[in-house]
Design a protein around this motif. Structure first.
Motif, PDB file in Angstrom:
ATOM      1  N   LEU A   7       0.842  -1.186   0.000  1.00 52.93           N
ATOM      2  CA  LEU A   7       0.000   0.000   0.000  1.00 52.93           C
ATOM      3  C   LEU A   7       0.880   1.240   0.000  1.00 52.93           C
ATOM      4  O   LEU A   7       1.698   1.443   0.897  1.00 52.93           O
ATOM      5  CB  LEU A   7      -0.912  -0.002   1.237  1.00 52.93           C
ATOM      6  N   PHE A   8       0.737   2.052  -1.034  1.00 51.15           N
ATOM      7  CA  PHE A   8       1.494   3.299  -1.121  1.00 51.15           C
ATOM      8  C   PHE A   8       0.977   4.250  -0.053  1.00 51.15           C
ATOM      9  O   PHE A   8      -0.226   4.372   0.152  1.00 51.15           O
ATOM     10  CB  PHE A   8       1.301   3.923  -2.513  1.00 51.15           C
ATOM     11  N   PRO A   9       1.869   4.911   0.693  1.00 48.35           N
ATOM     12  CA  PRO A   9       1.405   5.805   1.766  1.00 48.35           C
ATOM     13  C   PRO A   9       0.561   6.953   1.225  1.00 48.35           C
ATOM     14  O   PRO A   9       0.830   7.485   0.147  1.00 48.35           O
ATOM     15  CB  PRO A   9       2.704   6.323   2.387  1.00 48.35           C
ATOM     16  N   GLU A  10      -0.452   7.320   1.959  1.00 48.90           N
ATOM     17  CA  GLU A  10      -1.303   8.442   1.576  1.00 48.90           C
ATOM     18  C   GLU A  10      -0.813   9.727   2.242  1.00 48.90           C
ATOM     19  O   GLU A  10      -0.353   9.717   3.380  1.00 48.90           O
ATOM     20  CB  GLU A  10      -2.750   8.170   1.989  1.00 48.90           C
ATOM     21  N   ASN A  11      -0.906  10.822   1.515  1.00 44.95           N
ATOM     22  CA  ASN A  11      -0.638  12.173   2.038  1.00 44.95           C
ATOM     23  C   ASN A  11       0.821  12.442   2.411  1.00 44.95           C
ATOM     24  O   ASN A  11       1.114  13.396   3.119  1.00 44.95           O
ATOM     25  CB  ASN A  11      -1.531  12.452   3.264  1.00 44.95           C
ATOM     26  N   HIS A 305       4.238   1.335 -10.433  1.00 44.33           N
ATOM     27  CA  HIS A 305       3.976  -0.034  -9.986  1.00 44.33           C
ATOM     28  C   HIS A 305       3.434  -0.037  -8.548  1.00 44.33           C
ATOM     29  O   HIS A 305       2.429  -0.686  -8.245  1.00 44.33           O
ATOM     30  CB  HIS A 305       5.265  -0.848 -10.062  1.00 44.33           C
ATOM     31  N   LEU A 306       4.111   0.710  -7.672  1.00 38.79           N
ATOM     32  CA  LEU A 306       3.698   0.730  -6.268  1.00 38.79           C
ATOM     33  C   LEU A 306       2.344   1.410  -6.068  1.00 38.79           C
ATOM     34  O   LEU A 306       1.652   1.149  -5.090  1.00 38.79           O
ATOM     35  CB  LEU A 306       4.773   1.422  -5.423  1.00 38.79           C
ATOM     36  N   LEU A 307       1.974   2.265  -7.010  1.00 40.12           N
ATOM     37  CA  LEU A 307       0.648   2.885  -6.968  1.00 40.12           C
ATOM     38  C   LEU A 307      -0.422   1.992  -7.588  1.00 40.12           C
ATOM     39  O   LEU A 307      -1.608   2.339  -7.590  1.00 40.12           O
ATOM     40  CB  LEU A 307       0.677   4.233  -7.697  1.00 40.12           C
ATOM     41  N   GLY A 308       0.000   0.838  -8.129  1.00 45.16           N
ATOM     42  CA  GLY A 308      -0.952  -0.098  -8.708  1.00 45.16           C
ATOM     43  C   GLY A 308      -1.422   0.269 -10.095  1.00 45.16           C
ATOM     44  O   GLY A 308      -2.413  -0.273 -10.586  1.00 45.16           O
ATOM     45  N   ARG A 309      -0.689   1.176 -10.768  1.00 40.70           N
ATOM     46  CA  ARG A 309      -1.128   1.644 -12.078  1.00 40.70           C
ATOM     47  C   ARG A 309      -0.589   0.802 -13.223  1.00 40.70           C
ATOM     48  O   ARG A 309      -1.178   0.766 -14.305  1.00 40.70           O
ATOM     49  CB  ARG A 309      -0.680   3.097 -12.278  1.00 40.70           C
TER      50      ARG A 309
END
Length: 333
Positions: A7-11, A305-309
């Motif tokens: 899970l890419f960190p938010e904010n 990749h880490l953002l799932g795109r």
């Protein structure tokens, strides 16, 4: 995306720690991490305290250390880039896997297939993203070659050949220590450091290699590692391949020819020369320069990749295959 349970960190940016900040990290790689939106390089490690401090200050990185464990276990470090010589990749990568953090390992993945497999399995078992710094898979000039192949501009691909030769360097002749020719670090010598780029690129362009053989020798006796290597291989799609890497030759050459039923594509793997397309329409030369920091697109693809795109083109799985190919050419069955 099997290798991307993260899970890419938010904010806030993804905070990177760097293990090893030598010549590769100076311009090719770490500045790309610094310049990539949503990434932040928070900490660097080098065993030499003075050099670690100097690197951190020059690149405006907040923290530095001489202890890799401080980077790997730091609660404010989310991901790790390992930029040390290959003989230490397994040691550090297994620690990163145990810490549960995404990782990018410099190429080659390890000095041999067995160590590469251990790294791959450690990350696969935890579902943690693992990348290998075969950045040529992300460079526009090689994506253009892939595009030409996909468009069938040379017809059915028949064969690929790479010749990489160069004279011995002053360091080679002097006997000065060089980890790239230390058989304990890089058994194939310059082959490990340089040929790995091309062999990995060829699988990206033409598909995985299913059969491969090679001969590796030390002709000069200047250092303990191999200095001349030749290989033959077969891609899964039926394309044959050959390579010659000689590091005691009187002239320097870096040339790849991809031969097809209706034309030929020529380019260099390591040198920044024009792409050449030759077919029934004539001869076309195309200049596609590298970015200032050659790993920039590779690093941006890690973010995507880490953002799932998207799926990164150079993962632990692809890097493992390249290690297998290299082992076979060197005779490490």
């Amino acid at each position: 995306m099997a290798e991307s349970h993260f899970l890419f960190p938010e904010n806030r940016p993804l905070r990177w720690g760097i293990i090893g900040c030598g010549s590769v990290a100076e311009k090719k790689s770490v500045p790309a991490y610094i310049n990539t939106p949503c990434f932040e390089v928070r900490m660097v490690m080098r065993r030499n305290a003075g050099k670690a401090k100097d690197y951190a200050e020059r690149h405006k990185i907040a923290q530095w250390t001489t202890n890799a464990d401080e980077v790997i276990d730091h609660p404010e470090i989310d991901a790790i880039y390992i930029a040390t010589p290959p003989d230490s990749h397994k040691f550090y990568a297994l620690k990163v896997a145990a810490a549960g953090k995404p990782c990018c390992v410099e190429k080659p993945m390890a000095p041999n297939y067995a160590d590469s497999l251990a790294i791959y399995e450690a990350f696969r078992a935890k579902g943690i993203p693992l990348f290998v710094a075969y950045y040529r898979r992300s460079l526009p000039r090689f994506l253009k070659v892939k595009e030409w192949l996909k468009e069938g501009l040379i017809g059915q691909v028949r064969h690929i050949h790479w010749q990489k030769t160069k004279p011995p360097s002053d360091i080679d002749l002097s006997g000065e220590y060089n980890w790239r020719t230390d058989s304990k670090v890089a058994p194939g010598g310059y082959f490990d450091d340089l040929a790995s780029h091309g062999l990995d690129l060829f699988t990206f362009l033409l598909g995985d290699i299913q059969s491969v053989h090679g001969i590796a020798l030390n002709q000069q006796g200047l250092y303990p590692a191999h200095d001349t290597v030749s290989g033959t291989w077969l891609h899964e799609g039926g394309v044959t391949g050959t390579g010659l890497w000689n590091f005691g030759n009187y002239f320097r050459e870096d040339k790849v020819d991809i031969l097809g039923s209706k034309g030929k594509i020529s380019f260099a793997v390591l040198d920044e020369t024009p792409l050449v397309l030759e077919n029934e329409s004539g001869l076309q030369l195309m200049e596609i320069p590298h970015p200032d920091h050659v790993q920039q697109f590779h690093v941006e693809n890690i973010r995507e990749h880490l953002l799932g795109r998207t799926m990164h083109p150079s993962t632990g799985k692809t890097g493992l295959h390249t290690s297998w190919v290299m082992d076979r050419i060197l005779g490490n069955n």
